[in-house]
Design a protein around this motif. Sequence first.
Motif, PDB file in Angstrom:
ATOM      1  N   LEU A  11       0.833  -1.203   0.000  1.00 38.96           N
ATOM      2  CA  LEU A  11       0.000   0.000   0.000  1.00 38.96           C
ATOM      3  C   LEU A  11       0.867   1.252   0.000  1.00 38.96           C
ATOM      4  N   ALA A  12       1.978   1.213   0.748  1.00 36.85           N
ATOM      5  CA  ALA A  12       2.883   2.368   0.759  1.00 36.85           C
ATOM      6  C   ALA A  12       3.497   2.587  -0.622  1.00 36.85           C
ATOM      7  N   GLY A  13       3.858   1.502  -1.306  1.00 35.47           N
ATOM      8  CA  GLY A  13       4.407   1.624  -2.648  1.00 35.47           C
ATOM      9  C   GLY A  13       3.397   2.198  -3.623  1.00 35.47           C
ATOM     10  N   LEU A  14       2.142   1.722  -3.534  1.00 33.26           N
ATOM     11  CA  LEU A  14       1.087   2.268  -4.385  1.00 33.26           C
ATOM     12  C   LEU A  14       0.891   3.762  -4.123  1.00 33.26           C
ATOM     13  N   ALA A  15       0.993   4.145  -2.850  1.00 34.12           N
ATOM     14  CA  ALA A  15       0.829   5.551  -2.497  1.00 34.12           C
ATOM     15  C   ALA A  15       1.975   6.397  -3.054  1.00 34.12           C
ATOM     16  N   ASN A  16       3.198   5.908  -2.964  1.00 34.42           N
ATOM     17  CA  ASN A  16       4.340   6.662  -3.495  1.00 34.42           C
ATOM     18  C   ASN A  16       4.207   6.885  -4.998  1.00 34.42           C
ATOM     19  N   ILE A  17       3.731   5.869  -5.720  1.00 31.31           N
ATOM     20  CA  ILE A  17       3.596   5.961  -7.170  1.00 31.31           C
ATOM     21  C   ILE A  17       2.649   7.087  -7.573  1.00 31.31           C
ATOM     22  N   SER A  18       1.588   7.301  -6.810  1.00 28.64           N
ATOM     23  CA  SER A  18       0.547   8.250  -7.210  1.00 28.64           C
ATOM     24  C   SER A  18       0.460   9.491  -6.341  1.00 28.64           C
ATOM     25  N   PHE A  19       1.338   9.655  -5.365  1.00 27.05           N
ATOM     26  CA  PHE A  19       1.192  10.786  -4.449  1.00 27.05           C
ATOM     27  C   PHE A  19       1.310  12.124  -5.174  1.00 27.05           C
ATOM     28  N   GLY A  20       2.124  12.188  -6.220  1.00 28.02           N
ATOM     29  CA  GLY A  20       2.241  13.435  -6.964  1.00 28.02           C
ATOM     30  C   GLY A  20       0.926  13.919  -7.531  1.00 28.02           C
ATOM     31  N   PHE A  21       0.007  12.975  -7.801  1.00 26.12           N
ATOM     32  CA  PHE A  21      -1.289  13.357  -8.334  1.00 26.12           C
ATOM     33  C   PHE A  21      -2.096  14.161  -7.320  1.00 26.12           C
ATOM     34  N   PHE A  22      -1.785  13.997  -6.037  1.00 22.05           N
ATOM     35  CA  PHE A  22      -2.442  14.793  -4.998  1.00 22.05           C
ATOM     36  C   PHE A  22      -2.216  16.280  -5.260  1.00 22.05           C
ATOM     37  N   GLY A  23      -0.972  16.670  -5.521  1.00 23.83           N
ATOM     38  CA  GLY A  23      -0.667  18.068  -5.788  1.00 23.83           C
ATOM     39  C   GLY A  23      -1.175  18.529  -7.130  1.00 23.83           C
ATOM     40  N   ILE A  24      -1.068  17.659  -8.158  1.00 25.97           N
ATOM     41  CA  ILE A  24      -1.573  18.028  -9.484  1.00 25.97           C
ATOM     42  C   ILE A  24      -3.065  18.331  -9.411  1.00 25.97           C
ATOM     43  N   GLN A  25      -3.791  17.521  -8.644  1.00 26.55           N
ATOM     44  CA  GLN A  25      -5.228  17.740  -8.560  1.00 26.55           C
ATOM     45  C   GLN A  25      -5.572  18.972  -7.733  1.00 26.55           C
ATOM     46  N   ILE A  26      -4.717  19.349  -6.790  1.00 25.08           N
ATOM     47  CA  ILE A  26      -4.925  20.626  -6.107  1.00 25.08           C
ATOM     48  C   ILE A  26      -4.916  21.748  -7.143  1.00 25.08           C
ATOM     49  N   GLY A  27      -3.951  21.681  -8.066  1.00 28.35           N
ATOM     50  CA  GLY A  27      -3.890  22.689  -9.122  1.00 28.35           C
ATOM     51  C   GLY A  27      -5.131  22.685  -9.994  1.00 28.35           C
ATOM     52  N   GLY A 154      -6.769  15.584  -3.187  1.00 26.35           N
ATOM     53  CA  GLY A 154      -6.186  16.831  -3.667  1.00 26.35           C
ATOM     54  C   GLY A 154      -7.240  17.824  -4.096  1.00 26.35           C
ATOM     55  N   ALA A 155      -8.281  17.310  -4.736  1.00 31.41           N
ATOM     56  CA  ALA A 155      -9.350  18.193  -5.188  1.00 31.41           C
ATOM     57  C   ALA A 155     -10.118  18.779  -4.006  1.00 31.41           C
ATOM     58  N   VAL A 156     -10.281  17.999  -2.938  1.00 32.76           N
ATOM     59  CA  VAL A 156     -10.929  18.533  -1.737  1.00 32.76           C
ATOM     60  C   VAL A 156     -10.135  19.711  -1.197  1.00 32.76           C
ATOM     61  N   VAL A 157      -8.824  19.515  -1.048  1.00 33.41           N
ATOM     62  CA  VAL A 157      -7.977  20.578  -0.515  1.00 33.41           C
ATOM     63  C   VAL A 157      -8.025  21.812  -1.416  1.00 33.41           C
ATOM     64  N   GLY A 158      -7.877  21.605  -2.728  1.00 30.94           N
ATOM     65  CA  GLY A 158      -7.874  22.733  -3.646  1.00 30.94           C
ATOM     66  C   GLY A 158      -9.209  23.453  -3.711  1.00 30.94           C
ATOM     67  N   VAL A 183      -8.576  33.968  -2.596  1.00 28.79           N
ATOM     68  CA  VAL A 183      -8.229  33.223  -3.799  1.00 28.79           C
ATOM     69  C   VAL A 183      -6.723  33.310  -4.061  1.00 28.79           C
ATOM     70  N   ARG A 184      -6.133  34.480  -3.847  1.00 32.61           N
ATOM     71  CA  ARG A 184      -4.699  34.644  -4.082  1.00 32.61           C
ATOM     72  C   ARG A 184      -3.878  33.699  -3.197  1.00 32.61           C
ATOM     73  N   VAL A 185      -4.158  33.711  -1.902  1.00 33.29           N
ATOM     74  CA  VAL A 185      -3.386  32.886  -0.977  1.00 33.29           C
ATOM     75  C   VAL A 185      -3.582  31.406  -1.289  1.00 33.29           C
ATOM     76  N   ALA A 186      -4.812  31.028  -1.654  1.00 33.82           N
ATOM     77  CA  ALA A 186      -5.080  29.628  -2.000  1.00 33.82           C
ATOM     78  C   ALA A 186      -4.239  29.187  -3.191  1.00 33.82           C
ATOM     79  N   ALA A 189      -0.465  28.832  -2.031  1.00 36.33           N
ATOM     80  CA  ALA A 189      -0.249  27.620  -1.224  1.00 36.33           C
ATOM     81  C   ALA A 189      -0.406  26.369  -2.082  1.00 36.33           C
ATOM     82  N   GLY A 190      -1.355  26.407  -3.030  1.00 42.47           N
ATOM     83  CA  GLY A 190      -1.552  25.265  -3.908  1.00 42.47           C
ATOM     84  C   GLY A 190      -0.341  24.990  -4.776  1.00 42.47           C
ATOM     85  N   GLY A 191       0.323  26.031  -5.250  1.00 41.27           N
ATOM     86  CA  GLY A 191       1.531  25.846  -6.046  1.00 41.27           C
ATOM     87  C   GLY A 191       2.631  25.153  -5.262  1.00 41.27           C
ATOM     88  N   ALA A 192       2.800  25.549  -3.992  1.00 43.24           N
ATOM     89  CA  ALA A 192       3.820  24.918  -3.152  1.00 43.24           C
ATOM     90  C   ALA A 192       3.476  23.446  -2.905  1.00 43.24           C
TER      91      ALA A 192
END
Length: 497
Positions: A11-27, A154-158, A183-186, A189-192
Amino acid sequence: MTQPRRRRQSLAGLANISFGFFGIQIGFALQNANMSRIFQSLGTRLDDLPALWVAAPLTGLLVQPVIGHLSDRTWLGRFGRRRPYFLAGALLAALSLLIMPLSPGLLVAALMLWVLDASLNVSMEPFRAFVGDMLDRDQHAAGYGVQTAFIGAGAVVGSIFPWLLERAGVSNVAPPGVIPDSVRVAFWAGGAALLLSVLWTVLTTREYAPEEMAAFDGAPAADEAEGHAALAARGDGAPLAWLGAGAAVVALVAALGLEKEMYLLGALLAGYGLASLVAIKRARRARGAGMLGHLVGDFAGMPPLMKRLALVQFFSWSALFIMWINTTPVVTGAFYGAPDAASPAYQEGANWVDVLFATYNGVAALSALLLLPWLARRVGKSRTHAIGLTCGALGFASVFVVPDARWLLLSEVAIGIAWSTILAMPYAILASALPQRKLGVYMGLFNVFVVLPQLLVATVMGSITKHFFPTAPIWTMAFAAATMLAAAAAMLRVRVE
């Protein structure tokens, strides 16, 4: 000799593979929930919104197949083949999120939307293929389920971040022509968050070398030669028909005085016809397929299963794009009585849209982990997707009967179930059915059927809204419900062994 297999991931390996999508979806979530708000704050009229959104799907249409093709053929040693694209896209997207809320006018905002969407697509497309690269077929469903959970989270956070910032005391109102601080601050923070999450995947995963991939899936030489020969054998009729269709659309738009954005549809049809014609001529002269020839040949030679799924994608993403463009004006106008973007009530309604979008994405994350695996084991992947799409149609239709904005949360639960199946089931089906060595380009080409309906909505929906219900955008939700139901019906024709 036993064919080597990929390492089975925990499960940890599966999470590492896709964790970047968390940030992409925030964007993506910040873009989807706030760009109409930004455009309206900078003075855009309601019926002009679809035209400004054209840049986003058009960028995906052009970028994803090219990135898929290139990443299939990239190998940069320790940096791998998919990860360089993750990182390059994340850097550009983070920069775009920094600049976007500082836009002094519509032109800059529209330009930054284009740059942001291009960058997010550069990162996103290889992530779809990355799951197939790293996992054997028996883990594809689990891998895409975990990826969908990160997309939802990620979409929830964004989506909800501007609303949370307002509750924390950050100003949610601004003078006309100015974007609120919430909106500006969001966006900043989303970019980071985007950059850090993609870095996590880049640093915690190791890609299989080309020699290992060849051992897993076989050498590609024969398939490449067959594809080139098939392209050379094609006639000129189909490309000329595409060119003619494009010219006919342009002529029709000019003759009837339709919205100028519809010229884009004609240009795309003609462009595909011209690209096909050039690729066929090159193949006949034995000049090598090149990237253009590969893309045209792979698109024309899609497996039957992919073609049937493409129709489902076309209808389902039409509904989604209608929702993303119109939810803010629907909620602020129909439920808050505030169509004026300068009013406090409008800003309050726009923040409630952030909560609604966070709700459907949160439901999608939970559905992907808890509901979909259980349902797929009992009724199969195809019927699971059809059930989810039907839920989405009911969610859109419920907008017409709920008594106030709070009840829209129930509508979003139904839409969230549909969103989870849209993100997981088609990709799990395809990853197990497509040749792995072409997974990147096929995933990119599959995105064409995500983008084309968005372009159609962006170019046609504005005309429909302007001429039939210019002051009542809630009727766009009826179109969304109908197209989502059509997607559910089309899914019943997809048979998976």
